[in-house]
Each structure stands twice: as structure tokens, then as C-alpha cells.
Design a protein around this motif. Structure first.
Motif, PDB file in Angstrom:
ATOM      1  N   GLU A 111       0.905  -1.152  -0.043  1.00 25.70           N
ATOM      2  CA  GLU A 111       0.186   0.055   0.085  1.00 25.70           C
ATOM      3  C   GLU A 111       0.522   0.892   0.060  1.00 25.70           C
ATOM      4  O   GLU A 111       0.126   2.162  -0.247  1.00 25.70           O
ATOM      5  CB  GLU A 111      -1.327  -0.048   1.170  1.00 25.70           C
ATOM      6  CG  GLU A 111      -1.844  -0.354   1.146  1.00 25.70           C
ATOM      7  CD  GLU A 111      -2.871  -1.445   2.299  1.00 25.70           C
ATOM      8  OE1 GLU A 111      -2.736  -0.149   3.510  1.00 25.70           O
ATOM      9  OE2 GLU A 111      -3.539  -2.492   2.685  1.00 25.70           O
ATOM     10  N   PHE A 112       2.111   1.327  -0.217  1.00 27.34           N
ATOM     11  CA  PHE A 112       2.729   2.391   0.327  1.00 27.34           C
ATOM     12  C   PHE A 112       3.665   3.061  -1.372  1.00 27.34           C
ATOM     13  O   PHE A 112       4.239   2.043  -2.112  1.00 27.34           O
ATOM     14  CB  PHE A 112       4.650   1.895   1.312  1.00 27.34           C
ATOM     15  CG  PHE A 112       3.799   1.993   3.097  1.00 27.34           C
ATOM     16  CD1 PHE A 112       3.686   2.584   3.293  1.00 27.34           C
ATOM     17  CD2 PHE A 112       2.954   0.899   2.795  1.00 27.34           C
ATOM     18  CE1 PHE A 112       3.527   2.123   4.438  1.00 27.34           C
ATOM     19  CE2 PHE A 112       3.287   0.041   4.148  1.00 27.34           C
ATOM     20  CZ  PHE A 112       2.989   1.226   5.071  1.00 27.34           C
ATOM     21  N   ASP A 113       3.702   4.007  -1.280  1.00 26.44           N
ATOM     22  CA  ASP A 113       4.050   4.559  -2.942  1.00 26.44           C
ATOM     23  C   ASP A 113       5.797   4.844  -2.500  1.00 26.44           C
ATOM     24  O   ASP A 113       6.187   4.537  -1.065  1.00 26.44           O
ATOM     25  CB  ASP A 113       3.530   6.221  -2.554  1.00 26.44           C
ATOM     26  CG  ASP A 113       2.433   6.157  -3.381  1.00 26.44           C
ATOM     27  OD1 ASP A 113       1.558   5.712  -3.303  1.00 26.44           O
ATOM     28  OD2 ASP A 113       1.986   7.590  -2.837  1.00 26.44           O
ATOM     29  N   ASN A 114       6.435   4.196  -3.530  1.00 28.20           N
ATOM     30  CA  ASN A 114       7.738   3.680  -3.745  1.00 28.20           C
ATOM     31  C   ASN A 114       8.087   3.550  -2.651  1.00 28.20           C
ATOM     32  O   ASN A 114       9.331   3.141  -2.436  1.00 28.20           O
ATOM     33  CB  ASN A 114       8.118   5.134  -3.928  1.00 28.20           C
ATOM     34  CG  ASN A 114       8.198   6.148  -4.931  1.00 28.20           C
ATOM     35  OD1 ASN A 114       7.840   5.846  -6.047  1.00 28.20           O
ATOM     36  ND2 ASN A 114       7.709   7.871  -4.880  1.00 28.20           N
ATOM     37  N   ARG A 115       7.528   1.954  -2.201  1.00 24.92           N
ATOM     38  CA  ARG A 115       7.788   0.737  -1.378  1.00 24.92           C
ATOM     39  C   ARG A 115       7.476  -0.335  -2.157  1.00 24.92           C
ATOM     40  O   ARG A 115       6.305  -0.085  -2.919  1.00 24.92           O
ATOM     41  CB  ARG A 115       7.058   1.358   0.130  1.00 24.92           C
ATOM     42  CG  ARG A 115       7.992   2.533   0.610  1.00 24.92           C
ATOM     43  CD  ARG A 115       8.835   2.464   1.572  1.00 24.92           C
ATOM     44  NE  ARG A 115       9.155   3.297   2.147  1.00 24.92           N
ATOM     45  CZ  ARG A 115       9.559   4.729   1.699  1.00 24.92           C
ATOM     46  NH1 ARG A 115      10.359   4.457   0.938  1.00 24.92           N
ATOM     47  NH2 ARG A 115      10.407   5.648   2.905  1.00 24.92           N
ATOM     48  N   GLN A 116       8.438  -1.454  -1.970  1.00 23.65           N
ATOM     49  CA  GLN A 116       8.309  -2.613  -2.367  1.00 23.65           C
ATOM     50  C   GLN A 116       8.310  -3.628  -1.214  1.00 23.65           C
ATOM     51  O   GLN A 116       8.871  -3.847  -0.299  1.00 23.65           O
ATOM     52  CB  GLN A 116       9.416  -2.717  -3.488  1.00 23.65           C
ATOM     53  CG  GLN A 116       9.875  -2.010  -4.904  1.00 23.65           C
ATOM     54  CD  GLN A 116       9.673  -0.727  -4.102  1.00 23.65           C
ATOM     55  OE1 GLN A 116      11.290  -0.856  -3.773  1.00 23.65           O
ATOM     56  NE2 GLN A 116       9.504   0.532  -5.119  1.00 23.65           N
ATOM     57  N   ALA A 117       7.314  -4.931  -1.511  1.00 27.75           N
ATOM     58  CA  ALA A 117       7.589  -5.822  -1.098  1.00 27.75           C
ATOM     59  C   ALA A 117       8.207  -7.111  -1.911  1.00 27.75           C
ATOM     60  O   ALA A 117       7.923  -7.288  -3.374  1.00 27.75           O
ATOM     61  CB  ALA A 117       5.827  -6.592  -0.717  1.00 27.75           C
ATOM     62  N   ILE A 118       9.129  -7.918  -1.126  1.00 23.14           N
ATOM     63  CA  ILE A 118      10.408  -9.174  -2.081  1.00 23.14           C
ATOM     64  C   ILE A 118       8.983 -10.302  -1.781  1.00 23.14           C
ATOM     65  O   ILE A 118       9.529 -10.604  -0.671  1.00 23.14           O
ATOM     66  CB  ILE A 118      11.067  -8.510  -1.829  1.00 23.14           C
ATOM     67  CG1 ILE A 118      12.016  -7.026  -1.833  1.00 23.14           C
ATOM     68  CG2 ILE A 118      11.958  -9.167  -2.683  1.00 23.14           C
ATOM     69  CD1 ILE A 118      13.016  -6.946  -1.803  1.00 23.14           C
ATOM     70  N   LEU A 119       8.831 -11.286  -2.501  1.00 28.73           N
ATOM     71  CA  LEU A 119       8.099 -11.771  -2.563  1.00 28.73           C
ATOM     72  C   LEU A 119       9.259 -13.323  -2.282  1.00 28.73           C
ATOM     73  O   LEU A 119      10.034 -12.927  -3.669  1.00 28.73           O
ATOM     74  CB  LEU A 119       6.790 -12.430  -3.429  1.00 28.73           C
ATOM     75  CG  LEU A 119       5.847 -12.837  -2.826  1.00 28.73           C
ATOM     76  CD1 LEU A 119       5.136 -11.935  -1.189  1.00 28.73           C
ATOM     77  CD2 LEU A 119       4.682 -13.365  -3.603  1.00 28.73           C
ATOM     78  N   LEU A 120       9.370 -13.857  -0.993  1.00 35.24           N
ATOM     79  CA  LEU A 120       9.935 -15.515  -1.561  1.00 35.24           C
ATOM     80  C   LEU A 120       9.396 -16.107  -2.423  1.00 35.24           C
ATOM     81  O   LEU A 120       7.795 -16.629  -2.919  1.00 35.24           O
ATOM     82  CB  LEU A 120      10.290 -16.095  -0.588  1.00 35.24           C
ATOM     83  CG  LEU A 120      10.689 -15.449   1.329  1.00 35.24           C
ATOM     84  CD1 LEU A 120      10.502 -16.446   2.321  1.00 35.24           C
ATOM     85  CD2 LEU A 120      12.044 -14.858   0.955  1.00 35.24           C
ATOM     86  N   ALA A 121      10.294 -16.380  -3.985  1.00 36.55           N
ATOM     87  CA  ALA A 121       9.697 -17.118  -4.634  1.00 36.55           C
ATOM     88  C   ALA A 121      10.024 -18.453  -3.939  1.00 36.55           C
ATOM     89  O   ALA A 121       9.579 -19.399  -4.047  1.00 36.55           O
ATOM     90  CB  ALA A 121       9.252 -16.353  -5.979  1.00 36.55           C
ATOM     91  N   LEU A 122      10.978 -17.972  -5.204  1.00 39.74           N
ATOM     92  CA  LEU A 122      12.045 -19.404  -5.535  1.00 39.74           C
ATOM     93  C   LEU A 122      13.625 -19.318  -4.343  1.00 39.74           C
ATOM     94  O   LEU A 122      14.685 -18.308  -5.106  1.00 39.74           O
ATOM     95  CB  LEU A 122      12.408 -20.278  -6.200  1.00 39.74           C
ATOM     96  CG  LEU A 122      13.713 -21.475  -6.628  1.00 39.74           C
ATOM     97  CD1 LEU A 122      12.905 -22.677  -6.061  1.00 39.74           C
ATOM     98  CD2 LEU A 122      13.471 -22.008  -8.445  1.00 39.74           C
ATOM     99  N   THR A 123      13.538 -19.808  -3.314  1.00 39.25           N
ATOM    100  CA  THR A 123      14.664 -19.606  -2.163  1.00 39.25           C
ATOM    101  C   THR A 123      16.564 -20.236  -2.194  1.00 39.25           C
ATOM    102  O   THR A 123      16.290 -21.111  -3.131  1.00 39.25           O
ATOM    103  CB  THR A 123      14.516 -19.648  -0.281  1.00 39.25           C
ATOM    104  OG1 THR A 123      13.955 -20.688  -0.374  1.00 39.25           O
ATOM    105  CG2 THR A 123      13.661 -18.053  -0.549  1.00 39.25           C
ATOM    106  N   SER A 124      16.937 -20.098  -2.100  1.00 38.38           N
ATOM    107  CA  SER A 124      18.549 -20.519  -2.302  1.00 38.38           C
ATOM    108  C   SER A 124      18.784 -21.776  -1.346  1.00 38.38           C
ATOM    109  O   SER A 124      19.718 -22.238  -2.056  1.00 38.38           O
ATOM    110  CB  SER A 124      19.703 -19.511  -1.975  1.00 38.38           C
ATOM    111  OG  SER A 124      19.715 -18.912  -0.654  1.00 38.38           O
ATOM    112  N   ASN A 125      18.273 -22.079  -0.229  1.00 38.50           N
ATOM    113  CA  ASN A 125      18.385 -23.384   0.242  1.00 38.50           C
ATOM    114  C   ASN A 125      18.002 -24.739   0.101  1.00 38.50           C
ATOM    115  O   ASN A 125      17.658 -24.160  -1.220  1.00 38.50           O
ATOM    116  CB  ASN A 125      17.905 -23.698   1.502  1.00 38.50           C
ATOM    117  CG  ASN A 125      15.903 -22.779   1.781  1.00 38.50           C
ATOM    118  OD1 ASN A 125      15.358 -22.218   0.629  1.00 38.50           O
ATOM    119  ND2 ASN A 125      15.814 -23.499   2.307  1.00 38.50           N
TER     120      ASN A 125
END
Ligand SMILES: O=c1ccn([C@@H]2O[C@H](COP(=O)(O)O)[C@@H](O)[C@H]2O)c(=O)[nH]1
Length: 272
Positions: free
Chosen positions: A136-150
Motif C-alpha cells: 500500500e506504500f508509494d515507492n516502497r516494495q514487498a519482496i516476495l519469497l518465490a524460489l529460495t536459495s536453500n
């Protein structure tokens, strides 16, 4: 910061490096322990030595929470230092949050408003109402876990549900959420071979790619399939940079390590 501004910084600095500030009090040079705030002093030295070679810093919140109130104070001083001294730097709170909407709203306020991070990592498992408060925040991002490195990424994320891998369902479904233009995604550098198919689903979104360095991921593999015409990548390295040396010139050596990665990134960017 908008993703357009982030891209401009990447092209200006010829770098899409994120330096991970995973500060383990047992691994920092011992002479810093006599300082009032050893974690902040360590971060300040690392930031001053590496900022020319990177566009982002990613404190992993676990390392701060592990030190209680003092850890939170060090985190707050670090983000304030970045805002004040290097306002052009993109900031990532690697907190991996997500809960029922009412609770997610509090996490989002903490990281994106009160502390003023540009972005926060979010787990997708609880679905739409757990993620939308972060968007909901202007010029802010959520970074969603898609395919993790572990290794554990193969337990669930790559499992087929109705003929499709779970991480692909996460990517496709998240695109339907409100303000989904504010989404970025985590894809581990150790999973670079999946990037071609990932880019078919999300051709434009920024990816945060951890796992280069200590986890063995290769920058060239990530760039081959993950890079877009607008770059679209933030590649993170934490331990290989910040713990490159335990001596009194640790920050200088961290700077040199960051510069090596920046040079490799500059070469990759020439191919755009
Ligand atoms: O899939 C993921 C998601 C997050 N991380 C985090 O990135 C850094 C990596 O640190 P290195 O020292 O460069 O290995 C760390 O904070 C992880 O918690 C990840 O590695 N993989």
C-alpha cells in the motif's frame, strides 16, 4: 525509492550489488567490542568502504533481533545513517514477515514507514491478505519469497500442485493482488537454472537474488537468464564481503571484495 530510480542508480554506478549486513557479534573484529555500539560501528565502516560499489544494503533482521534492544537500536542507527549519508542507496529489510492482514499491517508500518526501508521481504504462504498490506506504500516494495536459495526450497516450492510447481503458482497468483506493481521477488542464485521459466511469468519485476559468494551461486548464470532490458536484478552478497577479513583494515578489504563484484556486474551490463 521507485524502481525507475533504482534502475537509474544501477546504470549510473554500473552495479546491481546489494551488500548484506548480517552482523554476527561473534564475527566482528574484537577491538570493536569496546565501542558503545559495536554493531553500528561495524556497519558504518562497511558502508563507508563499500557504498561506491553497490546500490543497496540488506540488513537481515534476525541478526539484530538476536541482540535484543541493543540490536534494534543498532538497526535504527544503521538505517538512519544510510538515509542521512547515502540517500541514493536502496534499502532492504530482510525480515521475511507475513501474517493475517491486521498483523501484517503492523509489520509493514514498522519497516516501510517507521524505519523507512524501501522494501521488506515477505513470505507468501498465508496468501493475498497477508501480503497486500505491504503493497500500500508509494515507492516502497514487498519482496516476495518465490524460489529460495536453500536446499529446503525443494521441500515445497518446487512441488507440483495440479500439474504446476508451487513457486510458479506464487508468481502467477501474486500478479493478481492489489498494487502488485509494488512486488519484487526473491530467487536464489543457486537456482539460476529456473530463471528462464521465472522470467516467462514475471518478465519485468525486479528480482532480489541472494546466494552469490558463500552459498556458491554464480553471477554469470544469474545474469544469463535473469537480466531484463531494465536490468531487473539486485544480487546480494553478505558474508563473503563483510567477513572478508578480521583485521583492523576489514572495511577496506570488504570494499575491495565489493569492487570485484561491481566490476563483474559492469561487464554484464555492457551486454544490455
Ligand atoms: O532464499 C534466500 C533468501 C534470503 N537469503 C538471505 O540472504 C543472505 C545471504 O547471505 P550470504 O552470506 O551471502 O550467503 C542472508 O541474509 C540470507 O538469510 C538467502 O540466503 N536465501
Amino acid at each position: 525509492m521507485s524502481t525507475k530510480e533504482l534502475t537509474e542508480q544501477i546504470l549510473k554506478k554500473k552495479s546491481f550489488l546489494s551488500v548484506g549486513l548480517d552482523v554476527d557479534i561473534d564475527r566482528i573484529p574484537t577491538y570493536l567490542l569496546s565501542e558503545d555500539d559495536p554493531i553500528f560501528e561495524f556497519n558504518k565502516a562497511i558502508i563507508d568502504a563499500t557504498h561506491k560499489f553497490c546500490v543497496a544494503y540488506k540488513p537481515n533482521i534476525a541478526f539484530y533481533e538476536a541482540n535484543g534492544v541493543e540490536g534494534w537500536q543498532a538497526l535504527e542507527k544503521t538505517i538512519n545513517y544510510l538515509h542521512h549519508e547515502y540517500p541514493e542507496i536502496y534499502t532492504i529489510a530482510d525480515a521475511k514477515r507475513g501474517d493475517i492482514g491486521n498483523t501484517s499491517r503492523m509489520y509493514a508500518k514498522t519497516f516501510l514507514k517507521d524505519l523507512g526501508f524501501d522494501s521488506v521481504t515477505v513470505a507468501p504462504y498465508m496468501g493475498k491478505d497477508s501480503v497486500e498490506p505491504f503493497l500500500e506504500f508509494d515507492n516502497r516494495q514487498a519482496i516476495l519469497l518465490a524460489l529460495t536459495s536453500n536446499e529446503g526450497a525443494f521441500d515445497f516450492q518446487t512441488q507440483q500442485i495440479d500439474g504446476e510447481e508451487l513457486y510458479k503458482k506464487v508468481l502467477k497468483t501474486s500478479k493478481t493482488w492489489k498494487n502488485s506493481e509494488n512486488l519484487m521477488y526473491v530467487v536464489g542464485a543457486t537456482k539460476a537454472e529456473f530463471l528462464k521459466e521465472i522470467r516467462e511469468i514475471i518478465p519485468e519485476n525486479f528480482l532480489l537474488v541472494p546466494g552469490v559468494g558463500a552459498q556458491g551461486g554464480k553471477l554469470e548464470d544469474v545474469c544469463k537468464y535473469g537480466m531484463t532490458k531494465n536490468v531487473g536484478l539486485l544480487v546480494n552478497s553478505s558474508r563473503k564481503i563483510i567477513y572478508a577479513s578480521e583485521s583492523s583494515n576489514f572495511a577496506e578489504i570488504a570494499g575491495a571484495k565489493a569492487e570485484v563484484l561491481q566490476q563483474q556486474m559492469a561487464d554484464e551490463l555492457k551486454q544490455l
